[in-house]
Design a protein around this motif. Structure first.
Motif, short mmCIF file in Angstrom:
data_model
loop_
_atom_site.label_atom_id
_atom_site.label_comp_id
_atom_site.label_asym_id
_atom_site.label_seq_id
_atom_site.Cartn_x
_atom_site.Cartn_y
_atom_site.Cartn_z
N LEU A 1 0.83 -1.20 0.00
CA LEU A 1 0.00 0.00 0.00
C LEU A 1 0.87 1.26 0.00
O LEU A 1 0.62 2.20 -0.75
N PHE A 2 1.92 1.27 0.81
CA PHE A 2 2.82 2.42 0.84
C PHE A 2 3.60 2.54 -0.47
O PHE A 2 3.87 3.65 -0.94
N ARG A 3 3.94 1.42 -1.09
CA ARG A 3 4.62 1.47 -2.38
C ARG A 3 3.72 2.13 -3.43
O ARG A 3 4.15 3.01 -4.18
N ILE A 4 2.45 1.75 -3.45
CA ILE A 4 1.49 2.34 -4.38
C ILE A 4 1.32 3.83 -4.11
O ILE A 4 1.30 4.65 -5.02
N ALA A 5 1.21 4.18 -2.85
CA ALA A 5 1.06 5.59 -2.48
C ALA A 5 2.27 6.41 -2.93
O ALA A 5 2.11 7.52 -3.47
N ASP A 6 3.46 5.87 -2.74
CA ASP A 6 4.67 6.57 -3.18
C ASP A 6 4.67 6.77 -4.69
O ASP A 6 5.03 7.84 -5.18
N GLU A 7 4.27 5.74 -5.43
CA GLU A 7 4.22 5.86 -6.90
C GLU A 7 3.27 6.94 -7.35
O GLU A 7 3.59 7.71 -8.25
#
Length: 80
Positions: A67-73
């Motif tokens: 979820l944090f990876r997606i948010a960063d992207e």
């Protein structure tokens, strides 16, 4: 449109929906909210203390990381 909510289960369909939401959010300057729900592991009570197996926490950690990876992207694309 000011806010867009995108639920995800990290599947390919959810990834496609997220891409569409990102495109709309960029055009409309909307905020993007990404939602993932995780089931709560079964809790067991021993001597009055609630405990859960450590192995049951791993999926939650993986989901949080994804979820944090997606948010960063999405933030790198200029979205809030």
């Amino acid at each position: 449109m000011k806010k867009i909510l995108v639920p995800t289960d990290f599947s390919s369909c959810a990834t496609n929906a997220l891409a569409a939401a990102v495109e709309i959010a960029l055009k409309t300057r909307a905020e993007l909210f990404i939602l993932h729900l995780e089931t709560v592991p079964d809790l067991k009570v021993h001597a009055g203390i609630m405990v859960t197996a450590i192995s049951e926490k791993a999926p939650v950690r993986r989901s949080r990381s994804e979820l944090f990876r997606i948010a960063d992207e999405t933030e790198h694309q200029g979205l809030r």
